[in-house]
Design a protein around this motif. Structure first.
Motif, PDB file in Angstrom:
ATOM      1  N   TYR A   1       0.860  -1.186   0.000  1.00  0.00           N
ATOM      2  CA  TYR A   1       0.000   0.000   0.000  1.00  0.00           C
ATOM      3  C   TYR A   1       0.891   1.228   0.000  1.00  0.00           C
ATOM      4  O   TYR A   1       1.676   1.433   0.927  1.00  0.00           O
ATOM      5  N   THR A   2       0.778   2.057  -1.054  1.00  0.00           N
ATOM      6  CA  THR A   2       1.676   3.191  -1.252  1.00  0.00           C
ATOM      7  C   THR A   2       0.907   4.492  -1.137  1.00  0.00           C
ATOM      8  O   THR A   2      -0.086   4.701  -1.833  1.00  0.00           O
ATOM      9  N   VAL A   3       1.382   5.378  -0.255  1.00  0.00           N
ATOM     10  CA  VAL A   3       0.788   6.697  -0.062  1.00  0.00           C
ATOM     11  C   VAL A   3       1.926   7.702   0.100  1.00  0.00           C
ATOM     12  O   VAL A   3       2.805   7.508   0.950  1.00  0.00           O
ATOM     13  N   ALA A   4       1.925   8.765  -0.714  1.00  0.00           N
ATOM     14  CA  ALA A   4       2.898   9.857  -0.614  1.00  0.00           C
ATOM     15  C   ALA A   4       4.334   9.350  -0.613  1.00  0.00           C
ATOM     16  O   ALA A   4       5.177   9.804   0.152  1.00  0.00           O
ATOM     17  N   GLY A   5       4.608   8.383  -1.483  1.00  0.00           N
ATOM     18  CA  GLY A   5       5.959   7.871  -1.611  1.00  0.00           C
ATOM     19  C   GLY A   5       6.358   6.833  -0.586  1.00  0.00           C
ATOM     20  O   GLY A   5       7.461   6.287  -0.672  1.00  0.00           O
ATOM     21  N   ARG A   6       5.511   6.554   0.390  1.00  0.00           N
ATOM     22  CA  ARG A   6       5.807   5.545   1.406  1.00  0.00           C
ATOM     23  C   ARG A   6       4.992   4.298   1.124  1.00  0.00           C
ATOM     24  O   ARG A   6       3.812   4.365   0.772  1.00  0.00           O
ATOM     25  N   THR A   7       5.615   3.143   1.273  1.00  0.00           N
ATOM     26  CA  THR A   7       4.979   1.862   0.988  1.00  0.00           C
ATOM     27  C   THR A   7       4.965   1.003   2.244  1.00  0.00           C
ATOM     28  O   THR A   7       5.996   0.842   2.910  1.00  0.00           O
ATOM     29  N   VAL A   8       3.811   0.480   2.556  1.00  0.00           N
ATOM     30  CA  VAL A   8       3.645  -0.443   3.684  1.00  0.00           C
ATOM     31  C   VAL A   8       3.275  -1.804   3.125  1.00  0.00           C
ATOM     32  O   VAL A   8       2.355  -1.910   2.305  1.00  0.00           O
ATOM     33  N   ARG A   9       3.979  -2.828   3.546  1.00  0.00           N
ATOM     34  CA  ARG A   9       3.704  -4.182   3.074  1.00  0.00           C
ATOM     35  C   ARG A   9       2.912  -4.949   4.126  1.00  0.00           C
ATOM     36  O   ARG A   9       3.299  -5.024   5.293  1.00  0.00           O
ATOM     37  N   TYR A  10       1.793  -5.513   3.696  1.00  0.00           N
ATOM     38  CA  TYR A  10       0.954  -6.351   4.548  1.00  0.00           C
ATOM     39  C   TYR A  10       1.166  -7.805   4.138  1.00  0.00           C
ATOM     40  O   TYR A  10       0.643  -8.257   3.112  1.00  0.00           O
ATOM     41  N   ALA A  11       1.954  -8.536   4.903  1.00  0.00           N
ATOM     42  CA  ALA A  11       2.178  -9.945   4.613  1.00  0.00           C
ATOM     43  C   ALA A  11       0.941 -10.747   5.007  1.00  0.00           C
ATOM     44  O   ALA A  11       0.425 -10.608   6.119  1.00  0.00           O
ATOM     45  N   GLN A  12       0.466 -11.579   4.095  1.00  0.00           N
ATOM     46  CA  GLN A  12      -0.736 -12.372   4.347  1.00  0.00           C
ATOM     47  C   GLN A  12      -0.369 -13.647   5.110  1.00  0.00           C
ATOM     48  O   GLN A  12      -0.504 -14.758   4.597  1.00  0.00           O
ATOM     49  N   GLN A  13       0.072 -13.451   6.324  1.00  0.00           N
ATOM     50  CA  GLN A  13       0.493 -14.560   7.169  1.00  0.00           C
ATOM     51  C   GLN A  13      -0.283 -14.524   8.465  1.00  0.00           C
ATOM     52  O   GLN A  13      -0.925 -13.521   8.807  1.00  0.00           O
ATOM     53  N   GLY A  14      -0.227 -15.613   9.173  1.00  0.00           N
ATOM     54  CA  GLY A  14      -0.914 -15.694  10.451  1.00  0.00           C
ATOM     55  C   GLY A  14      -2.297 -16.294  10.308  1.00  0.00           C
ATOM     56  O   GLY A  14      -2.798 -16.572   9.208  1.00  0.00           O
ATOM     57  N   THR A  15      -2.931 -16.480  11.448  1.00  0.00           N
ATOM     58  CA  THR A  15      -4.262 -17.069  11.451  1.00  0.00           C
ATOM     59  C   THR A  15      -5.273 -16.167  10.770  1.00  0.00           C
ATOM     60  O   THR A  15      -6.136 -16.621  10.009  1.00  0.00           O
ATOM     61  N   LEU A  16      -5.169 -14.871  11.031  1.00  0.00           N
ATOM     62  CA  LEU A  16      -6.058 -13.890  10.407  1.00  0.00           C
ATOM     63  C   LEU A  16      -5.227 -12.961   9.535  1.00  0.00           C
ATOM     64  O   LEU A  16      -4.504 -12.114  10.048  1.00  0.00           O
ATOM     65  N   PRO A  17      -5.301 -13.098   8.193  1.00  0.00           N
ATOM     66  CA  PRO A  17      -4.559 -12.173   7.320  1.00  0.00           C
ATOM     67  C   PRO A  17      -5.017 -10.733   7.533  1.00  0.00           C
ATOM     68  O   PRO A  17      -6.204 -10.484   7.762  1.00  0.00           O
ATOM     69  N   PRO A  18      -4.101  -9.773   7.471  1.00  0.00           N
ATOM     70  CA  PRO A  18      -4.488  -8.383   7.768  1.00  0.00           C
ATOM     71  C   PRO A  18      -5.334  -7.722   6.684  1.00  0.00           C
ATOM     72  O   PRO A  18      -5.968  -6.708   6.937  1.00  0.00           O
ATOM     73  N   ILE A  19      -5.347  -8.266   5.462  1.00  0.00           N
ATOM     74  CA  ILE A  19      -6.063  -7.644   4.351  1.00  0.00           C
ATOM     75  C   ILE A  19      -7.105  -8.608   3.792  1.00  0.00           C
ATOM     76  O   ILE A  19      -6.801  -9.776   3.513  1.00  0.00           O
ATOM     77  N   LEU A  20      -8.318  -8.111   3.634  1.00  0.00           N
ATOM     78  CA  LEU A  20      -9.359  -8.823   2.896  1.00  0.00           C
ATOM     79  C   LEU A  20      -9.468  -8.195   1.517  1.00  0.00           C
ATOM     80  O   LEU A  20      -9.736  -7.000   1.393  1.00  0.00           O
ATOM     81  N   HIS A  21      -9.276  -9.001   0.490  1.00  0.00           N
ATOM     82  CA  HIS A  21      -9.373  -8.532  -0.889  1.00  0.00           C
ATOM     83  C   HIS A  21     -10.611  -9.150  -1.517  1.00  0.00           C
ATOM     84  O   HIS A  21     -10.674 -10.354  -1.731  1.00  0.00           O
ATOM     85  N   VAL A  22     -11.607  -8.309  -1.794  1.00  0.00           N
ATOM     86  CA  VAL A  22     -12.817  -8.747  -2.486  1.00  0.00           C
ATOM     87  C   VAL A  22     -12.699  -8.292  -3.932  1.00  0.00           C
ATOM     88  O   VAL A  22     -12.587  -7.089  -4.195  1.00  0.00           O
ATOM     89  N   ALA A  23     -12.696  -9.233  -4.859  1.00  0.00           N
ATOM     90  CA  ALA A  23     -12.521  -8.921  -6.274  1.00  0.00           C
ATOM     91  C   ALA A  23     -13.695  -9.468  -7.065  1.00  0.00           C
ATOM     92  O   ALA A  23     -14.078 -10.635  -6.896  1.00  0.00           O
ATOM     93  N   LEU A  24     -14.271  -8.625  -7.912  1.00  0.00           N
ATOM     94  CA  LEU A  24     -15.295  -9.092  -8.833  1.00  0.00           C
ATOM     95  C   LEU A  24     -14.644  -9.921  -9.938  1.00  0.00           C
ATOM     96  O   LEU A  24     -13.457  -9.767 -10.240  1.00  0.00           O
ATOM     97  N   PHE A  25     -15.418 -10.780 -10.561  1.00  0.00           N
ATOM     98  CA  PHE A  25     -14.862 -11.714 -11.534  1.00  0.00           C
ATOM     99  C   PHE A  25     -14.253 -10.979 -12.724  1.00  0.00           C
ATOM    100  O   PHE A  25     -14.851 -10.066 -13.289  1.00  0.00           O
ATOM    101  N   HIS A  26     -13.037 -11.380 -13.074  1.00  0.00           N
ATOM    102  CA  HIS A  26     -12.343 -10.852 -14.259  1.00  0.00           C
ATOM    103  C   HIS A  26     -11.824 -12.054 -15.048  1.00  0.00           C
ATOM    104  O   HIS A  26     -11.016 -12.822 -14.545  1.00  0.00           O
ATOM    105  N   PRO A  27     -12.270 -12.237 -16.290  1.00  0.00           N
ATOM    106  CA  PRO A  27     -11.863 -13.436 -17.031  1.00  0.00           C
ATOM    107  C   PRO A  27     -10.414 -13.429 -17.492  1.00  0.00           C
ATOM    108  O   PRO A  27      -9.895 -14.480 -17.879  1.00  0.00           O
ATOM    109  N   LEU A  28      -9.743 -12.269 -17.453  1.00  0.00           N
ATOM    110  CA  LEU A  28      -8.396 -12.160 -17.991  1.00  0.00           C
ATOM    111  C   LEU A  28      -7.363 -11.772 -16.945  1.00  0.00           C
ATOM    112  O   LEU A  28      -6.233 -11.427 -17.313  1.00  0.00           O
ATOM    113  N   ASP A  29      -7.704 -11.797 -15.680  1.00  0.00           N
ATOM    114  CA  ASP A  29      -6.766 -11.392 -14.641  1.00  0.00           C
ATOM    115  C   ASP A  29      -6.884 -12.334 -13.457  1.00  0.00           C
ATOM    116  O   ASP A  29      -7.987 -12.670 -13.020  1.00  0.00           O
ATOM    117  N   ASP A  30      -5.730 -12.759 -12.940  1.00  0.00           N
ATOM    118  CA  ASP A  30      -5.704 -13.710 -11.832  1.00  0.00           C
ATOM    119  C   ASP A  30      -5.822 -13.039 -10.478  1.00  0.00           C
ATOM    120  O   ASP A  30      -6.160 -13.708  -9.492  1.00  0.00           O
TER     121      ASP A  30
END
Length: 407
Positions: free
Chosen positions: A167-196
């Protein structure tokens, strides 16, 4: 076009500190991957957001900001989902109170539950992606925050799944590693036939119709600014083949600019003399079927968002009965399916913190648009003599009662 030359050479280049003969001669080192496709996924994504022809900022400006139809469609879906009441259950038993419901009602100090859901749904419709961050303290989830999708980038892991999010804001980037019992980020994505990794937003599917609708609006505005007249030319046809002198040409041009251009000069007659004739050089709104083209584009925009055109004020069969049916169809086919998906995603994501058997669902009994459907269901259930009391209660979403297993 994606350039794979530089990343491929960078991957094959030996480290500067290598002293082996293979490094000196430029022989590529051997790389071991967990998946045969992992290297391709890493090169194609590289932790960068990949948008098809239009990026998020352009879609947001041209669609949500500059187009009234798309703006209202997004607001209509997002605000109706934000106004829903949610129910929680554990092990199939409905619960009146639950910590998950309390968290959704007050997700963070700056937003209530309705504002958070509205922002999440709006991001989904505009970009096809919605991101929610969970903030924990002492092993408990205390806050939820919606993050902007244009600032988020997926970092694929060796297996092709998202290993982290940048996540990049004003030149600073924060990395959220999807590790642990509860991942810190929930990504909800609508269906895209050409993108994984990234979803396809409704506003991107309607991009062509939005461009047509915006172009029609700009053309109409320019026409009004030009005294509501289409562009044309003054043709000088002297009988002896003479042409206008330089001072005559400049005087004619200045008089046109001062006396006939602009909305303030609308309706003023044009006085022609000395062999001058007006020739229109563009199609009239009637020839272009201007209104029908604009309304057709508006209907396509509404179709992409799943909103009946009459709910957006687009001309059509706008009778009261049709409006009721359109509103009911809007709730059945657009609002409730998306709200149900969000309930499932949030419950599945937060299950490690609130119990694996926790479930979220929409309280449809509080939706006024579905009152007729609810009344019809109650009548059918009440008129069924072969069902017990508890079976009837289960059909309409209520729990069992004592001595209810009787006809």
């Amino acid at each position: 076009m994606l350039n794979l030359t530089r990343p491929w050479r960078a991957l094959r280049r030996a480290p500067p500190s290598a002293t082996s003969a293979s490094a000196t001669l430029g022989t590529p080192p051997i790389h071991h991957k967990a998946s045969r496709a992992a290297r391709l996924i890493q090169l194609d994504s590289g932790g960068m957001a990949r948008w098809t022809p239009r990026d998020y900022a352009a879609l947001a400006r041209e669609g949500f900001v500059a187009n009234a139809v798309a703006h209202r469609a997004v607001k209509l879906v997002a605000e109706n989902i934000a106004a829903l009441t949610f129910l929680a259950s554990a092990g199939g038993t409905p619960l009146d109170r639950h910590p998950l419901l309390d968290l959704l009602a007050r997700p963070n100090p700056r937003q209530d539950g309705a504002a958070l859901l509205e922002a999440l749904v709006a991001h989904l419709l505009i970009s096809g992606n919605g991101y929610v961050e969970a903030v924990g303290l002492d092993g408990r989830v205390r806050e939820l925050h919606v993050l902007r999708p244009d600032r988020m980038r997926v970092v694929p892991g060796p297996d092709g799944w998202a290993a982290a999010y940048d996540y990049t804001v004003a030149g600073r980037t924060v990395r959220y590693a999807q590790q642990g019992t509860l991942p810190p980020i929930l990504h909800v994505a609508l269906f895209h036939p050409l993108d994984d990794h990234y979803g396809l937003g409704a506003i991107e599917a309607a991009a062509v119709a939005i461009d047509i609708h915006n172009a029609a609006a700009r053309w109409n505005k320019a026409l009004l600014d030009n005294a509501a007249r289409p562009s044309g030319a003054l043709v000088y046809a002297a009988p002896d083949g003479a042409v206008l002198a330089e001072d005559q040409y400049e005087r004619l041009k200045s008089e046109l600019e001062a006396s006939y251009q602009g909305a303030a000069n609308a309706g003023r007659p044009l006085l022609l003399e000395g062999g001058l004739d007006w020739k229109a050089m563009s199609l009239t709104p009637k020839d272009m079927d201007f209104l029908e083209a604009k309304n057709g584009a508006a209907r396509e925009i509404a179709l992409a968002f799943g909103v009946p055109p009459m709910l957006l004020g687009i001309p059509g069969d706008n009778t009261y009965a049709n409006f009721q049916e359109a509103n009911r169809a809007f709730w059945r086919h657009t609002v409730l399916p998306l709200a149900t998906r969000l309930c499932g995603a949030l419950a599945h994501w937060l299950a490690p913190a609130f119990g694996d058997d926790v479930r979220l669902e929409v309280d449809t009994d509080r939706v006024d648009a579905l009152a007729a459907d609810r009344d019809a269901l109650w009548e059918r259930v009440t008129a069924a003599p072969f069902l017990t009391v508890n079976e009837k209660r289960a059909m309409i979403g209520f729990g069992p009662v004592d001595d209810g297993d009787r006809l």
